[in-house]
Scaffold this active site. Structure first.
Site, PDB file in Angstrom:
ATOM      1  N   LYS A 162      -7.029  12.833 -10.874  1.00 15.94           N
ATOM      2  CA  LYS A 162      -7.708  11.588 -10.498  1.00 15.94           C
ATOM      3  C   LYS A 162      -8.517  11.022 -11.669  1.00 15.94           C
ATOM      4  O   LYS A 162      -8.602   9.807 -11.854  1.00 15.94           O
ATOM      5  CB  LYS A 162      -8.615  11.827  -9.287  1.00 15.94           C
ATOM      6  CG  LYS A 162      -7.858  12.089  -7.987  1.00 15.94           C
ATOM      7  CD  LYS A 162      -7.075  10.867  -7.552  1.00 15.94           C
ATOM      8  CE  LYS A 162      -6.512  11.021  -6.147  1.00 15.94           C
ATOM      9  NZ  LYS A 162      -5.797   9.804  -5.690  1.00 15.94           N
ATOM     10  N   TYR A 205      -7.185  18.682  -9.131  1.00 17.63           N
ATOM     11  CA  TYR A 205      -7.366  17.398  -8.442  1.00 17.63           C
ATOM     12  C   TYR A 205      -8.303  16.493  -9.246  1.00 17.63           C
ATOM     13  O   TYR A 205      -8.007  15.313  -9.475  1.00 17.63           O
ATOM     14  CB  TYR A 205      -7.929  17.644  -7.041  1.00 17.63           C
ATOM     15  CG  TYR A 205      -8.085  16.388  -6.209  1.00 17.63           C
ATOM     16  CD1 TYR A 205      -6.968  15.760  -5.649  1.00 17.63           C
ATOM     17  CD2 TYR A 205      -9.338  15.839  -5.965  1.00 17.63           C
ATOM     18  CE1 TYR A 205      -7.103  14.612  -4.877  1.00 17.63           C
ATOM     19  CE2 TYR A 205      -9.485  14.699  -5.195  1.00 17.63           C
ATOM     20  CZ  TYR A 205      -8.360  14.094  -4.651  1.00 17.63           C
ATOM     21  OH  TYR A 205      -8.508  12.946  -3.886  1.00 17.63           O
ATOM     22  N   THR A 263       4.026   2.055   2.605  1.00 14.39           N
ATOM     23  CA  THR A 263       5.151   2.920   2.255  1.00 14.39           C
ATOM     24  C   THR A 263       4.977   4.293   2.894  1.00 14.39           C
ATOM     25  O   THR A 263       3.869   4.723   3.208  1.00 14.39           O
ATOM     26  CB  THR A 263       5.297   3.114   0.727  1.00 14.39           C
ATOM     27  OG1 THR A 263       4.321   4.064   0.271  1.00 14.39           O
ATOM     28  CG2 THR A 263       5.159   1.799  -0.022  1.00 14.39           C
ATOM     29  N   THR A 302     -10.135  12.207   7.111  1.00 14.66           N
ATOM     30  CA  THR A 302      -8.690  11.960   7.131  1.00 14.66           C
ATOM     31  C   THR A 302      -7.977  13.307   7.207  1.00 14.66           C
ATOM     32  O   THR A 302      -8.606  14.355   7.312  1.00 14.66           O
ATOM     33  CB  THR A 302      -8.226  11.228   5.851  1.00 14.66           C
ATOM     34  OG1 THR A 302      -8.319  12.134   4.741  1.00 14.66           O
ATOM     35  CG2 THR A 302      -9.069  10.000   5.576  1.00 14.66           C
ATOM     36  N   ASP A 304       8.976   7.337  -2.182  1.00 19.07           N
ATOM     37  CA  ASP A 304       8.417   8.626  -2.573  1.00 19.07           C
ATOM     38  C   ASP A 304       7.891   8.454  -3.989  1.00 19.07           C
ATOM     39  O   ASP A 304       8.665   8.168  -4.907  1.00 19.07           O
ATOM     40  CB  ASP A 304       9.511   9.697  -2.517  1.00 19.07           C
ATOM     41  CG  ASP A 304       9.006  11.081  -2.925  1.00 19.07           C
ATOM     42  OD1 ASP A 304       7.885  11.185  -3.466  1.00 19.07           O
ATOM     43  OD2 ASP A 304       9.749  12.052  -2.716  1.00 19.07           O
ATOM     44  N   ILE A 354       0.848  -1.188   0.000  1.00 17.88           N
ATOM     45  CA  ILE A 354       0.000   0.000   0.000  1.00 17.88           C
ATOM     46  C   ILE A 354       0.886   1.241   0.000  1.00 17.88           C
ATOM     47  O   ILE A 354       1.664   1.455   0.935  1.00 17.88           O
ATOM     48  CB  ILE A 354      -0.912   0.056   1.248  1.00 17.88           C
ATOM     49  CG1 ILE A 354      -1.736  -1.224   1.399  1.00 17.88           C
ATOM     50  CG2 ILE A 354      -1.822   1.278   1.191  1.00 17.88           C
ATOM     51  CD1 ILE A 354      -2.547  -1.277   2.684  1.00 17.88           C
ATOM     52  N   ASN A 394      -2.408   4.114  -3.251  1.00 20.77           N
ATOM     53  CA  ASN A 394      -3.203   4.984  -2.394  1.00 20.77           C
ATOM     54  C   ASN A 394      -2.597   6.380  -2.223  1.00 20.77           C
ATOM     55  O   ASN A 394      -3.325   7.346  -2.030  1.00 20.77           O
ATOM     56  CB  ASN A 394      -3.371   4.321  -1.020  1.00 20.77           C
ATOM     57  CG  ASN A 394      -3.870   5.289   0.029  1.00 20.77           C
ATOM     58  OD1 ASN A 394      -5.033   5.672   0.041  1.00 20.77           O
ATOM     59  ND2 ASN A 394      -2.972   5.717   0.916  1.00 20.77           N
TER      60      ASN A 394
END
Length: 267
Positions: free
Chosen positions: A146, A142, A32, A177, A50, A7, A77
Site C-alpha cells: 500500500k 501489506y 468489477t 468489512t 481480475d 470501481i 479499490n
C-alpha cells in the site's frame, strides 16, 4: 451528464458501499468482480475483472467505455490483506499480494488513461491504507504494497498534469468489512519463535476490523474527492487516533514512535 465511474472490487466491503452510495447520488457506476454472476442483486452493474489478469482488465475497461461512451473516474479499490512474520510468509504469497495491491491497480490505470486523455479529463482514486504510511508488525507486506501505491501516485500525478487528469490516494483506517476473512494469514506455527507475539497481534488486528467504522464514512469521503476540482494528493479517512498516528510518525523520533507501535500491538 452523470459521471461514469468504475470501481474495482465492487461486490463487497468498501467497494460495494461506495458503489451503492454513488449510484444513489446519480452517478453511472460500474463495479468489477472476478465472478459477477455470483452477485445478481448488485445495485449497480458488475463486469468481470481480475486485477491479476491484464487481459480481463483491458476487456472490462473496453466494455464499460463501449456501454457508457466515456469513463470519468476510476476507483482502484480491489485489494487483499496479508499478515504474518515476514520471515515466515511464503515468497509466492508476498508476490501475490503485490500483484493485487500494487501491480493490479497500475495495470487498471494503464487501461483507462488512453480514454481519459482522449476526453482531456479524468480522475483516478487509489484506495490505499493508513497502514501504508508505516511499517506495522506482522503486516509489513501489506504496509509495503500500500505504501508503494501511495508513492507511485505522487509521481503519476505530476506526469499526468499536462493531460488534465487528476490522481489521488484515499487511505482508510479500519472499517467493518470482510477484509479479515479474505486476508492471507500465515499460520501461527507451534515451533515458531514468533508464536506468542504473532498470535497476540493477529487477535488484536481482527478485533480492530470487527469494531471498525461504517464504510459509508468512506463513501462520503470519496464523494467529496470526486466533486473537488483539483484534489490533493493524499486523503486519510478513519478514526482520529489512526490519522494522528501519521502525524506522530512525522514529529517523533524513530525509536519513540517504534515503541508506541510496539506498545499498541502489545509486543
Amino acid at each position: 451528464m452523470a459521471k461514469v465511474i468504475l470501481i474495482t472490487g465492487g461486490s463487497s466491503g468498501i467497494g460495494k458501499s461506495v458503489g451503492e452510495f454513488l449510484t444513489e447520488k446519480g452517478f453511472q457506476v460500474y463495479g468489477t468482480s472476478r465472478t459477477p454472476n455470483n452477485y445478481p442483486n448488485s445495485k449497480f452493474p458488475l463486469v468481470a475483472l481480475d486485477v491479476a489478469d491484464v487481459v480481463t482488465i483491458k476487456t472490462a475497461v473496453a466494455e464499460v467505455i463501449s456501454k457508457a461512451g466515456r469513463l470519468d473516474v476510476l476507483i482502484n479499490n480491489a485489494g487483499a490483506g496479508i499478515t504474518g512474520p515476514i520471515e515466515e510468509i511464503p515468497e509466492e504469497e508476498i508476490k501475490r499480494n503485490f500483484e493485487t495491491n500494487f501491480f493490479g491497480p497500475l495495470n487498471v490505470i494503464k487501461a483507462v488513461l488512453p480514454q481519459m486523455r482522449k476526453q482531456q479529463s479524468g480522475l483516478v482514486i487509489n484506495i490505499t491504507s493508513i497502514a501504508g504510511y508505516m511499517g506495522l508488525p506482522f503486516r509489513g507486506v501489506y504496509s509495503a504494497s500500500k505504501g508503494a501505491l501511495e508513492l507511485i501516485t505522487e509521481a503519476y500525478r505530476m506526469e499526468l498534469k499536462p493531460f488534465n487528469i487528476e490522481m489521488t490516494n484515499v487511505a482508510p483506517g479500519d472499517f467493518a468489512t470482510n477484509i479479515a476473512a479474505g486476508r492471507y494469514h500465515a499460520p501461527v506455527k507451534e515451533n515458531s519463535p514468533y508464536k506468542t507475539s504473532y498470535g497476540n497481534t493477529l487477535t488484536l488486528m481482527d478485533e480492530h476490523v470487527n469494531s471498525g467504522q461504517d464504510p459509508k464514512i468512506m463513501a462520503n469521503a470519496i464523494l467529496k474527492v470526486i466533486t473537488t476540482t483539483h484534489p490533493k494528493g493524499h486523503y486519510k479517512v478513519g478514526e482520529t487516533m489512526q490519522k494522528f498516528s501519521i502525524v506522530l510518525k512525522r514529529i517523533l523520533p524513530d525509536k519513540v514512535y517504534e515503541r508506541l507501535l510496539m506498545n499498541h500491538y502489545k509486543l
